[in-house]
Design an enzyme around this catalytic site. Structure first.
Site, PDB file in Angstrom:
ATOM      1  N   HIS A 112       1.577   6.219   1.770  1.00  0.00           N
ATOM      2  CA  HIS A 112       0.632   4.856   1.922  1.00  0.00           C
ATOM      3  C   HIS A 112       1.410   3.655   2.088  1.00  0.00           C
ATOM      4  CE1 HIS A 112       2.748   4.556  -2.010  1.00  0.00           C
ATOM      5  NE2 HIS A 112       2.516   3.353  -1.805  1.00  0.00           N
ATOM      6  N   HIS A 200       5.525  -1.140   6.173  1.00  0.00           N
ATOM      7  CA  HIS A 200       5.872   0.215   6.428  1.00  0.00           C
ATOM      8  C   HIS A 200       5.270   1.305   5.687  1.00  0.00           C
ATOM      9  CE1 HIS A 200       8.488  -0.711   3.071  1.00  0.00           C
ATOM     10  NE2 HIS A 200       8.553   0.291   2.923  1.00  0.00           N
TER      11      HIS A 200
END
Length: 257
Positions: A112, A200
């Site tokens: 995620h 990220h």
């Protein structure tokens, strides 16, 4: 809304604990050090009478960033990434190259993109918190972002190091979402997201601060991404919904088409 509910008996027990004044718990602890209390009393307040130390060996060496307390729910907001077949193959190759350089990485259990720090909610805050978050996101539209450059991250406690893939497109939309999430965090006096975030997806991790060692082999790892058999690998994330995980509950917040 995806949500898992605890049993009613758990909630009743939890509520009963919160009704006991702190001074009473202190007295109960002092008395238990001098007298043998009935088991039924000790069972009511196991963590207050005998604080437990979490065994990190049960979690691959991971330790909590903050102490677990009854009624406190670890909470964070994120964009889910369902991995594709090519991604799985790439990750296996990255782990293999890291092993050659003496770095043993553990792949993430799920993937995620975080839009908040991990904060602590009291149980009775969950409903108003998620309602506030839903209201803050109501006008936000779907978009896509991509990532292709590897980067090494380490948590604030220096207890875990991560190999991540940094977002290269879609940062403006992500910042817009973070601003909405931060408004809810501020409303509940919780920590907002980082000032200059590096968006990220964490791919894998290892215990401890091995940032220097991982940076030494980062060029070799990036070569795996750049020299992918079908051309440079680009991770594409369709941002169609946010999710908020708090304890064992997960809430969905679809973005507008």
């Amino acid at each position: 809304m995806l949500v898992g509910y605890s049993s009613s008996s758990d909630e009743e027990s939890e509520a009963a604990t919160e009704r006991i004044p702190t001074e009473s718990l202190r007295i109960l602890t002092l008395v238990s050090n001098r007298l043998s209390l009935p088991g039924c009393l000790l069972a009511m307040f196991p963590e207050e009478v005998y604080p437990q130390t979490e065994d990190s060996t049960l979690h691959g060496g991971r330790t909590r960033s903050f102490k677990h307390e009854r009624g406190n729910w670890a909470t964070y907001v994120y964009l889910p990434y369902p991995p594709e077949e090519d991604f799985g193959e790439l990750l296996e190759e990255l782990l293999s190259v890291a092993r050659v350089h003496g770095v043993i990485l553990t792949p993430q259990e799920e993937f995620h993109l975080s839009l908040s720090q991990t904060v602590v909610l009291r149980h009775h805050w969950i409903q108003p918190f998620t309602q506030s978050l839903r209201k803050a996101l109501v006008h936000h539209k779907r978009f896509a972002c991509s990532a292709e450059r590897l980067k090494v991250y380490c948590n604030a406690e220096r207890t875990r190091t991560f190999l991540g893939m940094e977002v290269c497109t879609g940062q403006a939309q992500l910042l817009h979402l973070v601003q909405a999430v931060d408004r809810t965090m501020t409303e509940f006096e919780l920590d907002t997201f980082y000032k200059d975030p590096s968006f990220h997806l964490s791919l894998a991790w290892c215990v401890g601060d091995v940032t220097e060692q991982m940076n030494e082999c980062l060029q070799s790892l990036q070569g795996v991404v750049t020299d992918h058999e079908d051309g440079p690998f680009v991770l594409r994330l369709d941002c169609t919904e946010l999710r908020c995980r708090t304890g064992n509950k997960t809430f969905q917040f679809p973005l507008k088409p």
